[in-house]
Design a protein around this motif. Sequence first.
Motif, PDB file in Angstrom:
ATOM      1  N   ALA A  49       5.393  38.623  27.105  1.00 51.23           N
ATOM      2  CA  ALA A  49       5.774  37.211  27.106  1.00 51.23           C
ATOM      3  C   ALA A  49       7.209  36.998  26.650  1.00 51.23           C
ATOM      4  N   SER A  50       7.732  37.924  25.838  1.00 52.35           N
ATOM      5  CA  SER A  50       9.084  37.732  25.307  1.00 52.35           C
ATOM      6  C   SER A  50      10.144  37.918  26.374  1.00 52.35           C
ATOM      7  N   ALA A  51       9.871  38.760  27.381  1.00 55.31           N
ATOM      8  CA  ALA A  51      10.816  39.003  28.473  1.00 55.31           C
ATOM      9  C   ALA A  51      12.231  39.163  27.952  1.00 55.31           C
ATOM     10  N   PRO A  52      12.482  40.176  27.115  1.00 51.64           N
ATOM     11  CA  PRO A  52      13.808  40.330  26.514  1.00 51.64           C
ATOM     12  C   PRO A  52      14.894  40.594  27.546  1.00 51.64           C
ATOM     13  N   GLN A  53      16.062  40.092  27.270  1.00 45.68           N
ATOM     14  CA  GLN A  53      17.207  40.325  28.127  1.00 45.68           C
ATOM     15  C   GLN A  53      17.789  41.709  27.847  1.00 45.68           C
ATOM     16  N   PRO A  54      18.498  42.298  28.813  1.00 47.18           N
ATOM     17  CA  PRO A  54      19.096  43.612  28.580  1.00 47.18           C
ATOM     18  C   PRO A  54      20.021  43.655  27.375  1.00 47.18           C
ATOM     19  N   THR A  55      20.585  42.501  27.031  1.00 48.36           N
ATOM     20  CA  THR A  55      21.508  42.460  25.898  1.00 48.36           C
ATOM     21  C   THR A  55      20.801  42.129  24.586  1.00 48.36           C
ATOM     22  N   GLY A  56      19.471  42.101  24.602  1.00 47.59           N
ATOM     23  CA  GLY A  56      18.735  41.757  23.390  1.00 47.59           C
ATOM     24  C   GLY A  56      18.934  42.780  22.293  1.00 47.59           C
ATOM     25  N   ASP A  57      18.652  42.359  21.068  1.00 47.02           N
ATOM     26  CA  ASP A  57      18.801  43.236  19.901  1.00 47.02           C
ATOM     27  C   ASP A  57      17.794  44.377  19.987  1.00 47.02           C
ATOM     28  N   THR A  58      18.269  45.607  19.912  1.00 44.44           N
ATOM     29  CA  THR A  58      17.388  46.776  19.958  1.00 44.44           C
ATOM     30  C   THR A  58      17.496  47.610  18.682  1.00 44.44           C
ATOM     31  N   GLY A  59      18.141  47.074  17.659  1.00 39.54           N
ATOM     32  CA  GLY A  59      18.316  47.817  16.417  1.00 39.54           C
ATOM     33  C   GLY A  59      17.094  47.703  15.521  1.00 39.54           C
ATOM     34  N   VAL A  60      16.451  48.822  15.259  1.00 39.72           N
ATOM     35  CA  VAL A  60      15.314  48.841  14.336  1.00 39.72           C
ATOM     36  C   VAL A  60      15.846  48.825  12.915  1.00 39.72           C
ATOM     37  N   ARG A  61      15.326  47.939  12.101  1.00 38.90           N
ATOM     38  CA  ARG A  61      15.816  47.788  10.731  1.00 38.90           C
ATOM     39  C   ARG A  61      14.738  48.258   9.748  1.00 38.90           C
ATOM     40  N   VAL A  62      15.132  49.147   8.872  1.00 40.88           N
ATOM     41  CA  VAL A  62      14.210  49.725   7.892  1.00 40.88           C
ATOM     42  C   VAL A  62      14.783  49.521   6.499  1.00 40.88           C
ATOM     43  N   GLN A  63      13.943  49.108   5.583  1.00 41.07           N
ATOM     44  CA  GLN A  63      14.388  48.999   4.200  1.00 41.07           C
ATOM     45  C   GLN A  63      13.262  49.401   3.259  1.00 41.07           C
ATOM     46  N   PRO A  64      13.574  49.866   2.077  1.00 42.95           N
ATOM     47  CA  PRO A  64      12.524  50.173   1.092  1.00 42.95           C
ATOM     48  C   PRO A  64      11.756  48.905   0.722  1.00 42.95           C
ATOM     49  N   ALA A  65      10.483  49.049   0.534  1.00 41.27           N
ATOM     50  CA  ALA A  65       9.650  47.939   0.065  1.00 41.27           C
ATOM     51  C   ALA A  65       9.730  47.919  -1.453  1.00 41.27           C
ATOM     52  N   TRP A  66      10.724  47.218  -1.969  1.00 39.71           N
ATOM     53  CA  TRP A  66      11.025  47.307  -3.396  1.00 39.71           C
ATOM     54  C   TRP A  66       9.867  46.856  -4.270  1.00 39.71           C
ATOM     55  N   TRP A  67       9.147  45.806  -3.866  1.00 46.59           N
ATOM     56  CA  TRP A  67       8.016  45.358  -4.673  1.00 46.59           C
ATOM     57  C   TRP A  67       6.920  46.419  -4.704  1.00 46.59           C
ATOM     58  N   GLY A  68       6.673  47.040  -3.559  1.00 48.30           N
ATOM     59  CA  GLY A  68       5.675  48.109  -3.526  1.00 48.30           C
ATOM     60  C   GLY A  68       6.089  49.312  -4.357  1.00 48.30           C
ATOM     61  N   ILE A  69       7.369  49.694  -4.253  1.00 44.76           N
ATOM     62  CA  ILE A  69       7.875  50.827  -5.028  1.00 44.76           C
ATOM     63  C   ILE A  69       7.792  50.528  -6.524  1.00 44.76           C
ATOM     64  N   ALA A  70       8.174  49.305  -6.901  1.00 37.76           N
ATOM     65  CA  ALA A  70       8.121  48.925  -8.318  1.00 37.76           C
ATOM     66  C   ALA A  70       6.686  48.941  -8.830  1.00 37.76           C
TER      67      ALA A  70
END
Length: 213
Positions: free
Chosen positions: A177-198
């Motif tokens: 349904a999203s039908a992304p455009q070729p110029t759409g954002d393809t960067g996967v973003r990862v970050q530590p789950a600080w609350w879980g780590i704490a």
Amino acid sequence: MPSRLAHTPDATDQRRLFRQSGAMVLGIVTIVICAVILVFGLWSMHRLHAVDIAWPIAVALLAWVLFVRPCVVLTEQAVVIHNLVRDVQIPWAAVESTQSRWNLKVVTTGGAGYGSWAITTQRRRVPRAQRIGLGMGNFRSRAERKQPIDVGAYLNGPERAQSAAAVAASIDEMKAASAPQPTGDTGVRVQPAWWGIAALGAAVVLIVVGLLG
């Protein structure tokens, strides 16, 4: 290489949040029991030692990290996977496919796969008539025992709404349904789950305190 999670989806976005109820209930019940133990100990003894406090709080923190916090969120912009110690945001343009053999896994256009701790494979729903036919019912009449077992209906029964296969299907639907455009954002973003780590770190410290106490 995935980049860090620079931001979370806007709060005004329509979201679909998936957790498996069994794990959620187990986590909440465990936390409530730990709270009751603390309150009862304080009420009965009027004063708790460090070891009396350490164990219930440690168990409650572990229950929150393992069973309550993990989830999968689908927004208009991305698939967001909250795991034990990291969060992953995958834009729709970066979603290539999904897998659900053991747990939910989202495969990106770059070939990387990101699994979900919270969403695992579950047994299919079995209609009552099929449970009886398969010998799963507690009471079966003579006529019901003579009915042939429809194993195919059991194997092809509907998926549970929170199973890996059902969530994967929801992701596939939203991807289409999203039908992304070729110029759409393809960067996967990862970050530590600080609350879980704490929370995990605090639980370890409290367990050590309990053992030494």
